[in-house]
Enzyme design. Sequence first.
Site, PDB file in Angstrom:
ATOM      1  N   LYS A  80      44.003  31.140  44.945  1.00 28.89           N
ATOM      2  CA  LYS A  80      42.831  31.889  44.369  1.00 28.89           C
ATOM      3  C   LYS A  80      42.126  30.793  43.480  1.00 28.89           C
ATOM      4  O   LYS A  80      42.748  30.038  42.528  1.00 28.89           O
ATOM      5  CB  LYS A  80      43.120  33.093  43.680  1.00 28.89           C
ATOM      6  CG  LYS A  80      41.950  33.951  43.489  1.00 28.89           C
ATOM      7  CD  LYS A  80      41.746  34.754  44.270  1.00 28.89           C
ATOM      8  CE  LYS A  80      40.701  35.921  44.201  1.00 28.89           C
ATOM      9  NZ  LYS A  80      40.467  37.010  45.271  1.00 28.89           N
ATOM     10  N   GLY A 179      33.312  54.977  45.160  1.00 26.27           N
ATOM     11  CA  GLY A 179      32.593  53.749  45.270  1.00 26.27           C
ATOM     12  C   GLY A 179      32.225  53.793  46.749  1.00 26.27           C
ATOM     13  O   GLY A 179      33.045  53.576  47.617  1.00 26.27           O
ATOM     14  N   VAL A 180      30.970  53.888  47.143  1.00 21.14           N
ATOM     15  CA  VAL A 180      30.462  53.802  48.488  1.00 21.14           C
ATOM     16  C   VAL A 180      29.720  52.604  48.881  1.00 21.14           C
ATOM     17  O   VAL A 180      28.475  52.692  49.157  1.00 21.14           O
ATOM     18  CB  VAL A 180      30.071  55.023  48.975  1.00 21.14           C
ATOM     19  CG1 VAL A 180      30.845  56.052  49.397  1.00 21.14           C
ATOM     20  CG2 VAL A 180      28.763  55.418  48.058  1.00 21.14           C
ATOM     21  N   GLY A 181      30.170  51.236  48.398  1.00 23.82           N
ATOM     22  CA  GLY A 181      29.437  50.016  48.546  1.00 23.82           C
ATOM     23  C   GLY A 181      29.794  49.811  50.048  1.00 23.82           C
ATOM     24  O   GLY A 181      30.092  50.470  50.927  1.00 23.82           O
ATOM     25  N   ASN A 182      29.890  48.182  50.222  1.00 20.14           N
ATOM     26  CA  ASN A 182      30.389  47.542  51.550  1.00 20.14           C
ATOM     27  C   ASN A 182      31.401  48.427  52.281  1.00 20.14           C
ATOM     28  O   ASN A 182      31.479  48.835  53.173  1.00 20.14           O
ATOM     29  CB  ASN A 182      30.441  46.281  51.398  1.00 20.14           C
ATOM     30  CG  ASN A 182      29.439  45.445  50.996  1.00 20.14           C
ATOM     31  OD1 ASN A 182      28.268  45.855  51.539  1.00 20.14           O
ATOM     32  ND2 ASN A 182      29.424  44.417  50.188  1.00 20.14           N
ATOM     33  N   VAL A 183      32.644  48.459  51.500  1.00 19.51           N
ATOM     34  CA  VAL A 183      33.693  49.040  52.207  1.00 19.51           C
ATOM     35  C   VAL A 183      33.824  50.577  52.314  1.00 19.51           C
ATOM     36  O   VAL A 183      34.082  51.260  53.314  1.00 19.51           O
ATOM     37  CB  VAL A 183      35.030  48.533  51.533  1.00 19.51           C
ATOM     38  CG1 VAL A 183      36.396  49.379  52.128  1.00 19.51           C
ATOM     39  CG2 VAL A 183      35.059  46.815  51.466  1.00 19.51           C
TER      40      VAL A 183
HETATM   41  P1  NAD Z   1      30.711  46.474  46.790  1.00 19.03           P
HETATM   42  O1  NAD Z   1      30.344  45.976  45.624  1.00 19.03           O
HETATM   43  O2  NAD Z   1      29.973  46.560  47.749  1.00 19.03           O
HETATM   44  O3  NAD Z   1      30.869  48.165  46.144  1.00 19.03           O
HETATM   45  C1  NAD Z   1      31.784  48.690  45.151  1.00 19.03           C
HETATM   46  C2  NAD Z   1      30.829  50.118  44.913  1.00 19.03           C
HETATM   47  O4  NAD Z   1      31.535  50.783  43.696  1.00 19.03           O
HETATM   48  C3  NAD Z   1      29.587  49.766  44.321  1.00 19.03           C
HETATM   49  O5  NAD Z   1      28.579  50.392  45.277  1.00 19.03           O
HETATM   50  C4  NAD Z   1      29.466  50.118  42.988  1.00 19.03           C
HETATM   51  O6  NAD Z   1      28.185  50.572  42.492  1.00 19.03           O
HETATM   52  C5  NAD Z   1      30.611  51.004  42.802  1.00 19.03           C
HETATM   53  N1  NAD Z   1      31.176  51.379  41.589  1.00 19.03           N
HETATM   54  C6  NAD Z   1      31.380  50.454  40.522  1.00 19.03           C
HETATM   55  N2  NAD Z   1      32.344  51.138  39.519  1.00 19.03           N
HETATM   56  C7  NAD Z   1      32.267  52.377  39.970  1.00 19.03           C
HETATM   57  C8  NAD Z   1      32.863  53.466  39.184  1.00 19.03           C
HETATM   58  N3  NAD Z   1      33.256  53.532  37.969  1.00 19.03           N
HETATM   59  N4  NAD Z   1      32.600  54.726  39.786  1.00 19.03           N
HETATM   60  C9  NAD Z   1      31.924  54.778  41.152  1.00 19.03           C
HETATM   61  N5  NAD Z   1      31.357  53.798  41.634  1.00 19.03           N
HETATM   62  C10 NAD Z   1      31.616  52.386  41.120  1.00 19.03           C
HETATM   63  O7  NAD Z   1      32.232  45.906  46.968  1.00 19.03           O
HETATM   64  P2  NAD Z   1      33.219  46.251  48.453  1.00 19.03           P
HETATM   65  O8  NAD Z   1      33.224  45.049  49.092  1.00 19.03           O
HETATM   66  O9  NAD Z   1      32.969  47.431  48.854  1.00 19.03           O
HETATM   67  O10 NAD Z   1      34.568  46.215  47.566  1.00 19.03           O
HETATM   68  C11 NAD Z   1      35.032  47.391  47.232  1.00 19.03           C
HETATM   69  C12 NAD Z   1      36.539  47.317  46.507  1.00 19.03           C
HETATM   70  O11 NAD Z   1      37.277  46.524  47.601  1.00 19.03           O
HETATM   71  C13 NAD Z   1      36.746  46.203  45.668  1.00 19.03           C
HETATM   72  O12 NAD Z   1      37.879  46.581  44.815  1.00 19.03           O
HETATM   73  C14 NAD Z   1      36.938  44.952  46.313  1.00 19.03           C
HETATM   74  O13 NAD Z   1      37.604  43.969  45.639  1.00 19.03           O
HETATM   75  C15 NAD Z   1      37.916  45.690  47.342  1.00 19.03           C
HETATM   76  N6  NAD Z   1      38.165  44.810  48.644  1.00 19.03           N
HETATM   77  C16 NAD Z   1      36.878  44.555  49.393  1.00 19.03           C
HETATM   78  C17 NAD Z   1      37.177  43.919  50.422  1.00 19.03           C
HETATM   79  C18 NAD Z   1      35.815  43.484  51.452  1.00 19.03           C
HETATM   80  O14 NAD Z   1      35.969  43.145  52.500  1.00 19.03           O
HETATM   81  N7  NAD Z   1      34.617  43.558  50.870  1.00 19.03           N
HETATM   82  C19 NAD Z   1      38.476  43.414  51.025  1.00 19.03           C
HETATM   83  C20 NAD Z   1      39.651  43.881  50.460  1.00 19.03           C
HETATM   84  C21 NAD Z   1      39.212  44.381  49.104  1.00 19.03           C
END
Ligand code: NAD
Length: 357
Positions: A80, A179-183
């Site tokens: 990392k 959390g309903v972001g990308n994942v």
């Molecule tokens: P993202 O930034 O697209 O989504 C995260 C969401 O969580 C955002 O919409 C944000 O507004 C929301 N959020 C933050 N704090 C919050 C809280 N306290 N309460 C409610 N919502 C909150 O990120 P992502 O890519 O969807 O990743 C989400 C998680 O999954 C992270 O922990 C990331 O490390 C992990 N992850 C992601 C991937 C990937 O392929 N993107 C792979 C492995 C792990």
Amino acid sequence: MPLFQSPAFEGHEGVHAFFDEASGLKAIIAVHSTVRGPAAGGVRMWAYENDQAALDDALRLSRAMSYKNAVADLELGGGKSVIIGDSRTQKTPALFEAFGEAVEQLGGRYWAAEDVGVSPADLAHTRRRTRYVAGLEGHDAASGDPSPVTAEGVFRGLQLCVRRALGRELDGVRVAIQGVGNVGGALADKLAAAGAVLTITDANMTHAEQVADRTGAELVAPGAIFDTDCDVFAPCALGGAISIETLARIRARIIAGGANNQLASAEAGQALYEKGLIYAPDYVINGGGIINVAAEIRALELGEAFDRAWVDAKLARLTETLGEILQRSIDEHRPTHLIANQVAKARLTRAGAKAAA
Ligand code: NAD
């Protein structure tokens, strides 16, 4: 800067600090293990409070990548890197090119990919100076956005937990997603399509409303998600969602979500086990993203195109591994996160012994 005394140090093979005056680059690349293959893991850009915090983060995250890559059965070790700086104000092409020179100096012992604060566009600058970078767009081997694959892995793992713990399919199962972001957003789509009943939240409510509109989910305020009456709690925001305090409020039987570092403490992992909850260890259930990146590394190394079937096979195997971990937890009367660590460590030790023979 004490390195070997840091509690985050765990037999790391190499820890490299880089400074470039012209671009302002200050970066640390931590290579935890290369026994299973070149170390792979994202580059994070973060305004760390001090250098020690950056070093500890690189140490901790690189070790976690060794475990995640081993559990996903990838021929990759764990690494990392961190760039010290504010990703909102301090990004420049020169900075990411200088970072590329740093990666190049390691001669392929470390492959970089995107992480918090770093985008595919940033890595395109890094690529000008090194070929050891994955997670890019616009070439035959490119893997693109890993989030859909991560979400698919989380969906399959969650479904498995529901089958094992509740003895039913997802239709009508109540899932609360933090959390309903990308994942989390992609997971919500898949769960809604499978007939699950959703409650969702997000720090960004406008975004959450869009997801609620298309999935029929009930929307609650961020603080209220822990009190939702549900069968599954899916942490998909930032780390640390599962603590002694939140466990006292969570009413689900299952915790299965995509976020990294879900357990706020080792005590929380033990406490959820003692409460009889089923926990899908975070780095096992969310390994789809690194599998996708690994497919790009593999394609680049072989000079081939990205192979979707290879990703699918690895993802299927990862879900089986999750099933084995759940079963061992029952058989051995131990929490799932400890079993996962044991599986990862055993795979690293086996690979190490093979390399030495
Ligand atoms: P993202 O930034 O697209 O989504 C995260 C969401 O969580 C955002 O919409 C944000 O507004 C929301 N959020 C933050 N704090 C919050 C809280 N306290 N309460 C409610 N919502 C909150 O990120 P992502 O890519 O969807 O990743 C989400 C998680 O999954 C992270 O922990 C990331 O490390 C992990 N992850 C992601 C991937 C990937 O392929 N993107 C792979 C492995 C792990």
